[in-house]
Design a protein around this motif. Structure first.
Motif, PDB file in Angstrom:
ATOM      1  N   GLY A 134     -29.620  59.935 -27.852  1.00  0.00           N
ATOM      2  CA  GLY A 134     -29.128  59.527 -26.545  1.00  0.00           C
ATOM      3  C   GLY A 134     -29.389  60.528 -25.438  1.00  0.00           C
ATOM      4  N   SER A 135     -29.050  60.086 -24.226  1.00  0.00           N
ATOM      5  CA  SER A 135     -29.285  60.913 -23.037  1.00  0.00           C
ATOM      6  C   SER A 135     -28.387  62.143 -22.996  1.00  0.00           C
ATOM      7  CB  SER A 135     -29.061  60.065 -21.775  1.00  0.00           C
ATOM      8  OG  SER A 135     -27.738  59.544 -21.754  1.00  0.00           O
ATOM      9  N   ASP A 136     -27.274  62.102 -23.734  1.00  0.00           N
ATOM     10  CA  ASP A 136     -26.383  63.271 -23.711  1.00  0.00           C
ATOM     11  C   ASP A 136     -26.786  64.312 -24.757  1.00  0.00           C
ATOM     12  OD1 ASP A 136     -25.697  61.911 -25.987  1.00  0.00           O
ATOM     13  OD2 ASP A 136     -23.539  61.857 -25.580  1.00  0.00           O
ATOM     14  N   GLY A 137     -27.822  64.014 -25.574  1.00  0.00           N
ATOM     15  CA  GLY A 137     -28.332  64.997 -26.531  1.00  0.00           C
ATOM     16  C   GLY A 137     -27.419  65.278 -27.698  1.00  0.00           C
ATOM     17  N   THR A 138     -26.576  64.320 -28.093  1.00  0.00           N
ATOM     18  CA  THR A 138     -25.737  64.505 -29.283  1.00  0.00           C
ATOM     19  C   THR A 138     -26.625  64.910 -30.459  1.00  0.00           C
ATOM     20  OG1 THR A 138     -24.152  62.850 -28.540  1.00  0.00           O
ATOM     21  CG2 THR A 138     -24.159  63.386 -30.890  1.00  0.00           C
ATOM     22  N   LYS A 174     -22.230  55.010 -30.165  1.00  0.00           N
ATOM     23  CA  LYS A 174     -23.297  54.681 -29.218  1.00  0.00           C
ATOM     24  C   LYS A 174     -24.370  53.850 -29.915  1.00  0.00           C
ATOM     25  CE  LYS A 174     -24.074  58.998 -28.298  1.00  0.00           C
ATOM     26  NZ  LYS A 174     -24.634  60.243 -27.700  1.00  0.00           N
ATOM     27  N   LEU A 176     -28.106  52.868 -30.138  1.00  0.00           N
ATOM     28  CA  LEU A 176     -29.383  53.455 -29.723  1.00  0.00           C
ATOM     29  C   LEU A 176     -30.532  52.875 -30.550  1.00  0.00           C
ATOM     30  CD1 LEU A 176     -28.235  57.199 -29.521  1.00  0.00           C
ATOM     31  CD2 LEU A 176     -28.512  55.624 -27.604  1.00  0.00           C
ATOM     32  N   SER A 178     -33.656  54.865 -30.685  1.00  0.00           N
ATOM     33  CA  SER A 178     -34.627  55.960 -30.856  1.00  0.00           C
ATOM     34  C   SER A 178     -33.883  57.248 -31.169  1.00  0.00           C
ATOM     35  CB  SER A 178     -35.496  56.144 -29.597  1.00  0.00           C
ATOM     36  OG  SER A 178     -34.700  56.594 -28.517  1.00  0.00           O
ATOM     37  N   ILE A 180     -34.571  61.735 -31.213  1.00  0.00           N
ATOM     38  CA  ILE A 180     -35.434  62.821 -30.747  1.00  0.00           C
ATOM     39  C   ILE A 180     -35.461  63.883 -31.842  1.00  0.00           C
ATOM     40  CG2 ILE A 180     -35.777  64.587 -28.988  1.00  0.00           C
ATOM     41  CD1 ILE A 180     -34.139  62.757 -27.090  1.00  0.00           C
ATOM     42  N   SER A 192     -39.917  61.670 -29.433  1.00  0.00           N
ATOM     43  CA  SER A 192     -38.992  60.538 -29.516  1.00  0.00           C
ATOM     44  C   SER A 192     -39.562  59.536 -30.515  1.00  0.00           C
ATOM     45  CB  SER A 192     -38.823  59.889 -28.139  1.00  0.00           C
ATOM     46  OG  SER A 192     -37.970  58.763 -28.209  1.00  0.00           O
TER      47      SER A 192
END
Length: 219
Positions: A134-138, A174, A176, A178, A180, A192
């Motif tokens: 995710g965009s928050d980099g969990t 969340k 998702l 994809s 990273i 990704s």
């Protein structure tokens, strides 16, 4: 009277001159002999062989092979005991051909597969792969209690890591499609990777393994 004195004077002068001449010749001969002796002494000192036992130290051939011109002592990483080992190239994400596969074992997980690109030989370090969501980099935590071994990637060799995106028993998370992936936190080129739709909550990841059956992320 005067003539006799004059004659005696010349005789005396002749005697004195002869004595002085003889003394001078003797001195010259003595000097030549001294010079000759000094030259011979110097020549003997120069040509005399040195005592090799005073300066030579036997060299153990094992020591010579470790620290000599044919050794690796001048390059590489110091191991702390005076030896050095060659520096190996650590894999970066852009050195690897990546793929993923959804698996059903252990409640469902993502199998990440890594192979070196053609012509590249590199090493995956004995550390967790970096997997973020995710965009928050969990970021995924460790699924194993200790790190594995370094893996050499080359040719057809494949390394496997298992990612469980939801290790908690709680509802929600969340959604998702994809992940990273990078080789360590400082990898400058993380990639990704597409996956099926997943729910992410307290994700975990295994170490790198050479067998896919060892990469099941049991929580």
């Amino acid at each position: 009277m005067f003539g006799n004195r004059r004659k005696a004077f010349f005789v005396s002068a002749a005697l004195v001159s002869g004595a002085m001449l003889m003394t001078a010749c003797q001195d010259t001969d003595t000097d030549k002999a001294a010079d000759t002796d000094a030259t011979q002494s110097s020549s003997s000192a120069t040509s005399a062989p040195a005592d090799s036992s005073a300066t030579s130290t036997p060299v153990d051939k094992d020591e010579a092979s470790e620290g000599g011109a044919d050794s690796d002592s001048g390059s590489g990483v110091d191991t702390g005991d005076g030896k050095r080992v060659p520096v190996e190239q650590t894999c970066g994400a852009n050195d690897i051909s990546w793929s993923t596969k959804s698996e059903t074992q252990a409640g469902g997980y993502i199998l990440v597969m890594a192979k070196a690109k053609s012509g590249i030989t590199c090493y995956l370090p004995a550390a967790l792969p970096t997997v973020a969501f995710g965009s928050d980099g969990t970021q995924a935590g460790p699924a194993e209690q200790s790190v594995g071994e370094q893996i050499k990637l080359s040719g057809s060799t494949t390394a496997y890591a298992g990612v469980n995106p939801k290790s908690s028993n709680e509802d929600g998370g969340k959604e998702l499609d994809s992940i990273i992936v990078g080789v360590g936190d400082n990898d400058p080129n993380p990639v990704s990777l597409p996956v099926d739709t997943i729910t992410v909550s307290d994700p975990i990841v295994t170490n790198w393994h050479t067998a896919p059956t060892d990469a099941v992320p049991f929580s």
